[in-house]
Write an enzyme that holds these catalytic residues in place. Sequence first.
Site, PDB file in Angstrom:
ATOM      1  N   GLU A  70     -12.797  19.001   3.519  1.00 38.64           N
ATOM      2  CA  GLU A  70     -11.346  19.057   3.773  1.00 38.64           C
ATOM      3  C   GLU A  70     -11.012  17.859   4.623  1.00 38.64           C
ATOM      4  OE1 GLU A  70      -7.369  20.535   4.152  1.00 38.64           O
ATOM      5  OE2 GLU A  70      -9.018  20.429   2.817  1.00 38.64           O
ATOM      6  N   HIS A  73     -10.987  14.520   2.792  1.00 42.30           N
ATOM      7  CA  HIS A  73      -9.768  14.434   1.966  1.00 42.30           C
ATOM      8  C   HIS A  73      -8.713  13.753   2.790  1.00 42.30           C
ATOM      9  CE1 HIS A  73      -6.664  16.513  -0.345  1.00 42.30           C
ATOM     10  NE2 HIS A  73      -6.873  15.261  -0.938  1.00 42.30           N
ATOM     11  N   HIS A 134       1.266  20.494  -5.093  1.00 45.64           N
ATOM     12  CA  HIS A 134       0.516  19.227  -4.191  1.00 45.64           C
ATOM     13  C   HIS A 134      -0.142  18.416  -5.186  1.00 45.64           C
ATOM     14  CE1 HIS A 134      -1.208  17.194  -0.822  1.00 45.64           C
ATOM     15  NE2 HIS A 134      -2.262  17.947  -0.992  1.00 45.64           N
ATOM     16  N   HIS A 250      -3.984  26.251 -21.256  1.00 43.36           N
ATOM     17  CA  HIS A 250      -4.457  24.810 -21.097  1.00 43.36           C
ATOM     18  C   HIS A 250      -5.360  24.452 -22.078  1.00 43.36           C
ATOM     19  CE1 HIS A 250      -5.241  21.716 -18.565  1.00 43.36           C
ATOM     20  NE2 HIS A 250      -6.780  21.759 -18.521  1.00 43.36           N
ATOM     21  N   HIS A 311     -13.463  15.411 -14.689  1.00 39.89           N
ATOM     22  CA  HIS A 311     -12.211  15.535 -15.426  1.00 39.89           C
ATOM     23  C   HIS A 311     -10.782  15.481 -14.867  1.00 39.89           C
ATOM     24  CE1 HIS A 311     -10.328  17.958 -18.605  1.00 39.89           C
ATOM     25  NE2 HIS A 311     -10.049  18.813 -17.903  1.00 39.89           N
TER      26      HIS A 311
END
Length: 352
Positions: A70, A73, A134, A250, A311
């Site tokens: 976290e 990032h 986000h 999806h 991906h």
Amino acid sequence: MGHWSLFATLLAVVVIMLGAWTRLVDAGLGCPDWPGCYGFLAVPQSAESIAIANARFPETPVDVAKGWPEMIHRYAAGTLGLVVFGLAGYAIRHRREGLPVKLPLFIAAFIVLQGAFGMWTVTLKLWPQVVALHLLGGFTTLSALTLLTLRLRARHKEISGLGPSRPTLNRFRPWLYGGLALVILQIALGAWTAANYAAVACPELPTCQGEWWPADMDFQHGFDIAQHVGPNYLGGQLTADGRVAIHFTHRLGAILVLGYFALLLGLMWRRTRHTGMAWHVQLVAIVLAAQVTLGLANVAFHIPLSIAVAHNAMGAGLLLAVINLLWRLHEHPQANAESSPHTTTINREVTA
């Protein structure tokens, strides 16, 4: 400025990949506060710091292994913000030199909004609506930085001819915009899938839950955007039927995008295979093929971390490849048009 814009674009890709990594290792709440971590600038690791942190947040004891993804990032996102603000400041200072100003200012303002969404992601405990927005904000930032980089490069590089005389490609432009809309929609579906932890809802191929069309899918529950704020959404709160509906949608979106671009790029390739535009068409096809392959591998190998992160990154790559192709069509509206008399004269002189 062009080099810094390119650096910011590449850094934005890194931030998106780090965000995917953080989410996939269930570290989205590795630090229960924002922008620090348990009130510290870094993840508390000493016994004393951990004791203080646990006293501050008794409901979420320190987990160093989840805190660092976290914070890494956040460090990368903060660095990107500083670079973007620097680009905006430089553009304002040198605006009389013809540098674009509105786009850098938009990106800077959007980075502030994106930071707010990053904060709400934590404070609202991974509320799916905020998480999905986000994620989409990250792709929006990346797209805007890519456009800025292309505009800056166009100022310093003179466009050369793209090849022999060909019919104009302008008629493909609205169809390519349609393809861009489909890619954005598919990315949004991917963001919703990730935000609701629905990637593992269909663990096999080509069927889902052993059926070609699962009978128990609950689309109303799966796409309920009125979920209550308050619960801890780490791991998701939806029922299995809702997650299956999200995952299956999806998949259908991926099939639609693949079919649409297979036809569109095939038609464009026939018109551009002997021109400089051919590479840009090929690039979209290559990235699309890689993205579909990674998506299939995700299911076949049960969401391995490396493939899942790739991906996400390739989804960004597909978006940028389509934007790049559209940019080339806008920059060279007559690139493949019939040669003008002036161009024909120049070609004859060169040949002579």
